[in-house]
Design an enzyme around this catalytic site. Sequence first.
Site, PDB file in Angstrom:
ATOM      1  N   GLY A 167       0.638  -1.400   0.098  1.00  0.00           N
ATOM      2  CA  GLY A 167      -0.157   0.229   0.000  1.00  0.00           C
ATOM      3  C   GLY A 167       0.711   0.814   0.163  1.00  0.00           C
ATOM      4  O   GLY A 167       2.126   1.143   0.032  1.00  0.00           O
ATOM      5  N   HIS A 223       2.294   5.129  -4.517  1.00  0.00           N
ATOM      6  CA  HIS A 223       2.969   6.207  -5.256  1.00  0.00           C
ATOM      7  C   HIS A 223       3.273   5.863  -6.442  1.00  0.00           C
ATOM      8  O   HIS A 223       2.715   5.355  -7.365  1.00  0.00           O
ATOM      9  CB  HIS A 223       4.559   6.663  -5.184  1.00  0.00           C
ATOM     10  N   HIS A 263       4.925   2.640  -7.977  1.00  0.00           N
ATOM     11  CA  HIS A 263       3.286   1.155  -8.078  1.00  0.00           C
ATOM     12  C   HIS A 263       3.070   1.400  -8.888  1.00  0.00           C
ATOM     13  O   HIS A 263       2.989   1.155  -9.907  1.00  0.00           O
ATOM     14  CB  HIS A 263       2.890   1.287  -6.822  1.00  0.00           C
ATOM     15  N   GLN A 298       8.549  -9.272   7.770  1.00  0.00           N
ATOM     16  CA  GLN A 298       9.326  -8.792   6.629  1.00  0.00           C
ATOM     17  C   GLN A 298       9.825  -7.635   7.630  1.00  0.00           C
ATOM     18  O   GLN A 298      10.423  -7.113   7.063  1.00  0.00           O
ATOM     19  CB  GLN A 298       9.366  -8.457   5.654  1.00  0.00           C
ATOM     20  N   GLU A 334      12.315  -2.241  -9.518  1.00  0.00           N
ATOM     21  CA  GLU A 334      14.323  -2.453  -9.244  1.00  0.00           C
ATOM     22  C   GLU A 334      14.840  -1.522  -8.848  1.00  0.00           C
ATOM     23  O   GLU A 334      15.858  -1.679  -8.106  1.00  0.00           O
ATOM     24  CB  GLU A 334      14.984  -2.008 -10.668  1.00  0.00           C
ATOM     25  N   GLN A 385      15.588  -7.896  -3.797  1.00  0.00           N
ATOM     26  CA  GLN A 385      14.583  -8.128  -3.841  1.00  0.00           C
ATOM     27  C   GLN A 385      13.561  -9.114  -4.794  1.00  0.00           C
ATOM     28  O   GLN A 385      13.138 -10.338  -5.056  1.00  0.00           O
ATOM     29  CB  GLN A 385      13.593  -7.265  -2.914  1.00  0.00           C
ATOM     30  N   SER A 404       9.401   5.377  -2.811  1.00  0.00           N
ATOM     31  CA  SER A 404       8.797   4.525  -1.612  1.00  0.00           C
ATOM     32  C   SER A 404       7.696   5.621  -0.873  1.00  0.00           C
ATOM     33  O   SER A 404       7.913   6.520  -1.115  1.00  0.00           O
ATOM     34  CB  SER A 404      10.591   4.816  -1.516  1.00  0.00           C
TER      35      SER A 404
HETATM   36  O1  PAF Z   1       8.063  -4.104  -1.805  1.00  0.00           O
HETATM   37  C1  PAF Z   1       7.159  -4.749  -1.463  1.00  0.00           C
HETATM   38  O2  PAF Z   1       6.576  -4.090  -1.074  1.00  0.00           O
HETATM   39  C2  PAF Z   1       7.000  -5.936   0.372  1.00  0.00           C
HETATM   40  O3  PAF Z   1       8.736  -6.032   0.302  1.00  0.00           O
HETATM   41  C3  PAF Z   1       5.908  -6.807  -1.320  1.00  0.00           C
HETATM   42  C4  PAF Z   1       6.531  -7.176  -2.172  1.00  0.00           C
HETATM   43  C5  PAF Z   1       4.865  -6.544  -1.827  1.00  0.00           C
HETATM   44  C6  PAF Z   1       6.087  -8.609  -0.098  1.00  0.00           C
HETATM   45  O4  PAF Z   1       5.280  -7.914   0.766  1.00  0.00           O
END
Ligand code: PAF
Length: 255
Positions: free
Chosen positions: A33, A36, A39, A63, A150, A155, A187
């Site tokens: 969520g 921005h 996304h 996480q 990226e 990740q 971010s």
């Molecule tokens: O990049 C993120 O926002 C998170 O690490 C993800 C991939 C949604 C996993 O919770």
Amino acid sequence: MLKTISSVSEWRKIMRTPPGFTGKTVGFIPTMGALHKGHMSLVSRCMKENDISVVSVFINPTQFNNSDDFSAYPKTLRKDRGLLQKAGVQYLFLPAYEELYSDDYLYKIIETDFSKKLCGTHRPGHFDGVLTIVMKLLNIIKPGRAYFGEKDYQQYVLIKNMTKAMFINTEIIPCDTVRENSGLAYSSRNSLLGSDNKKIAAEFHRTLRQNISTKEVKRKLENFGFKVDYIKDINKRRFGAAYLGKVRLIDNVKQ
Ligand code: PAF
């Protein structure tokens, strides 16, 4: 019309009920969520390349290795919904913790090499949580393609390698980092920077890009007031993570 799905069974019913998604391509963007422009660039690519686009919003507690960071994570669901609706996304998946983690996180996905480097060194357990939630979401949504920015390059690599290792039938697609005019990567955490720190934050990317040693980058960033976690060159890419106040920024640039 954006449809919100709040349980796994609801999503499975949609997939099962004829005609389901037969003959259609499904693209997926997992998010936490606070959407921005970064996304939304994944969303527009996903919509161009697939018939059906699904976005999940789930702030994944496993996480976060720091409970303050978890509680401070920005929550803007109303705004997120509006953005997705305007973009023409068909499904918003909003699962509950109790359903996703009915095992209480007894089962995890652990990568034992690259996940221990870079951010993994400074955020123990972070990538176990990321890989576990992404594996769960891919198993639930079953997309043909999933999109990752990226900016979180480590990740992206870990997820791509996980899907290969576990024979998950989803293509993992990396998307370019989207930046503000200042060069600062978009971010969700940027909203936690005050206006003064926002100006300084732009120095992070500017300094990473300079043709100087990692030691020099670290020294320069510290002079600007950053507390540096790491600056490292791996495979012709320079990676960095640093705190500005309480906000942790990460970025990477091709060399
Ligand atoms: O990049 C993120 O926002 C998170 O690490 C993800 C991939 C949604 C996993 O919770």
